[in-house]
Design a protein around this motif. Structure first.
Motif, PDB file in Angstrom:
ATOM      1  N   TYR A 105       0.876  -1.010   0.169  1.00  0.00           N
ATOM      2  CA  TYR A 105      -0.098  -0.074   0.103  1.00  0.00           C
ATOM      3  C   TYR A 105       0.883   1.258  -0.129  1.00  0.00           C
ATOM      4  O   TYR A 105       1.702   1.377   0.803  1.00  0.00           O
ATOM      5  CB  TYR A 105      -0.900  -0.123   1.154  1.00  0.00           C
ATOM      6  N   PRO A 106       0.602   2.310  -0.905  1.00  0.00           N
ATOM      7  CA  PRO A 106       1.327   3.287  -0.764  1.00  0.00           C
ATOM      8  C   PRO A 106       0.957   4.622  -0.074  1.00  0.00           C
ATOM      9  O   PRO A 106      -0.207   4.255   0.572  1.00  0.00           O
ATOM     10  CB  PRO A 106       0.947   4.078  -2.355  1.00  0.00           C
ATOM     11  N   ASN A 107       1.796   5.504   0.513  1.00  0.00           N
ATOM     12  CA  ASN A 107       1.259   6.408   1.228  1.00  0.00           C
ATOM     13  C   ASN A 107       0.558   7.635   0.766  1.00  0.00           C
ATOM     14  O   ASN A 107      -0.317   7.984   1.512  1.00  0.00           O
ATOM     15  CB  ASN A 107       2.759   7.383   1.743  1.00  0.00           C
ATOM     16  N   VAL A 108       0.404   7.672  -0.533  1.00  0.00           N
ATOM     17  CA  VAL A 108      -0.548   8.837  -1.250  1.00  0.00           C
ATOM     18  C   VAL A 108      -1.264   7.964  -2.481  1.00  0.00           C
ATOM     19  O   VAL A 108      -0.520   7.283  -3.239  1.00  0.00           O
ATOM     20  CB  VAL A 108       0.204   9.820  -1.977  1.00  0.00           C
ATOM     21  N   VAL A 109      -2.536   8.213  -2.735  1.00  0.00           N
ATOM     22  CA  VAL A 109      -3.167   7.763  -3.702  1.00  0.00           C
ATOM     23  C   VAL A 109      -3.913   8.931  -4.409  1.00  0.00           C
ATOM     24  O   VAL A 109      -4.823   9.396  -3.718  1.00  0.00           O
ATOM     25  CB  VAL A 109      -3.980   6.391  -3.495  1.00  0.00           C
ATOM     26  N   THR A 110      -3.841   9.091  -5.812  1.00  0.00           N
ATOM     27  CA  THR A 110      -4.706   9.961  -6.281  1.00  0.00           C
ATOM     28  C   THR A 110      -6.090   9.416  -6.409  1.00  0.00           C
ATOM     29  O   THR A 110      -6.123   8.431  -6.918  1.00  0.00           O
ATOM     30  CB  THR A 110      -4.004  10.785  -7.736  1.00  0.00           C
ATOM     31  N   VAL A 111      -6.998  10.292  -6.119  1.00  0.00           N
ATOM     32  CA  VAL A 111      -8.305   9.655  -6.104  1.00  0.00           C
ATOM     33  C   VAL A 111      -9.554  10.694  -7.051  1.00  0.00           C
ATOM     34  O   VAL A 111     -10.549  10.421  -7.078  1.00  0.00           O
ATOM     35  CB  VAL A 111      -9.017   9.319  -4.765  1.00  0.00           C
ATOM     36  N   ASP A 112      -8.815  11.754  -7.215  1.00  0.00           N
ATOM     37  CA  ASP A 112      -9.896  12.874  -8.058  1.00  0.00           C
ATOM     38  C   ASP A 112      -9.168  13.444  -9.316  1.00  0.00           C
ATOM     39  O   ASP A 112      -8.155  14.247  -8.912  1.00  0.00           O
ATOM     40  CB  ASP A 112     -10.466  13.715  -7.238  1.00  0.00           C
ATOM     41  N   ARG A 113      -9.513  13.075 -10.429  1.00  0.00           N
ATOM     42  CA  ARG A 113      -8.807  13.458 -11.748  1.00  0.00           C
ATOM     43  C   ARG A 113      -8.970  14.998 -11.876  1.00  0.00           C
ATOM     44  O   ARG A 113      -8.267  15.633 -12.652  1.00  0.00           O
ATOM     45  CB  ARG A 113      -9.425  12.763 -12.945  1.00  0.00           C
ATOM     46  N   SER A 167      -2.966   7.641  -9.768  1.00  0.00           N
ATOM     47  CA  SER A 167      -4.160   6.793 -10.453  1.00  0.00           C
ATOM     48  C   SER A 167      -4.332   7.038 -11.813  1.00  0.00           C
ATOM     49  O   SER A 167      -4.728   6.522 -12.642  1.00  0.00           O
ATOM     50  CB  SER A 167      -5.375   6.955  -9.671  1.00  0.00           C
ATOM     51  N   PHE A 168      -4.205   8.495 -12.196  1.00  0.00           N
ATOM     52  CA  PHE A 168      -4.428   9.192 -13.333  1.00  0.00           C
ATOM     53  C   PHE A 168      -3.217   9.361 -14.338  1.00  0.00           C
ATOM     54  O   PHE A 168      -3.262  10.199 -15.364  1.00  0.00           O
ATOM     55  CB  PHE A 168      -5.356  10.085 -13.218  1.00  0.00           C
TER      56      PHE A 168
END
Length: 172
Positions: free
Chosen positions: A15-23, A51-52
């Motif tokens: 699991y990463p420390n940061v995940v982009t969730v809003d494009r 993520s994007f």
């Protein structure tokens, strides 16, 4: 915050420390925020799931580990009611079953580093589900989580359709 899920403490394996969730959030704002997080958490091995694929994180000291594309294959046939009934669908409620569930989810030799901790079993919004065969082995599983009135399903292994079919009958 800033269209990111983040954790400033060590995260579980994989699991990463940061995940982009809003494009829709400006990637420059996200990149600046990530750089601040890294600066405040210099004692961590920090990772980011973009993520994007729109962040330029090299200025914050990151190098890409890999690029990926999500792939999946449709199951060839929908399960019949008889097929759904051949498994004994149970909520995973104890540590021993959770260890077996995780082992089957991993699909490899037992790891000493667990990802799914027993606290998950006590979360009223979480349903860790396993489909047990006649020999009492877990063959299918996944986690359903109720958040803000929406049921999210994750960490599926085995037949996705069989799991979803069982959830329909188990959830209120």
């Amino acid at each position: 915050s800033h269209g990111l899920w983040f954790c400033t403490r060590p995260t579980p394996q994989y699991y990463p420390n940061v995940v982009t969730v809003d494009r829709a959030v400006n990637p420059v704002v996200q990149t600046a925020f990530i750089a601040e997080l890294v600066e405040c958490s210099s004692d961590l091995d920090f990772s980011v799931k973009d993520s994007f694929a729109c962040l330029d994180l090299q200025g914050a000291g990151f190098t890409p580990l890999f690029d990926a594309h999500w792939l999946w294959r449709e199951e060839k046939m929908s399960p019949t009611q008889t097929e759904l009934e051949t498994l004994d669908w149970r909520r995973i409620e104890n540590e021993g079953d959770l260890v077996e569930w995780e082992h089957t989810w991993r699909g490899d030799a037992r790891s000493t580093q667990r990802i799914f901790r027993s606290e998950l079993l006590h979360d009223q919004n979480a349903l860790v589900l396993g489909g047990f065969d006649k020999a009492n082995r877990i063959r299918v599983g996944g986690i359903a989580y109720d958040a803000a009135g929406v049921i999210g399903v994750t960490n599926i292994f085995g037949s996705r359709k069989r799991l979803i079919g069982s959830l329909v009958s188990l959830l209120p």
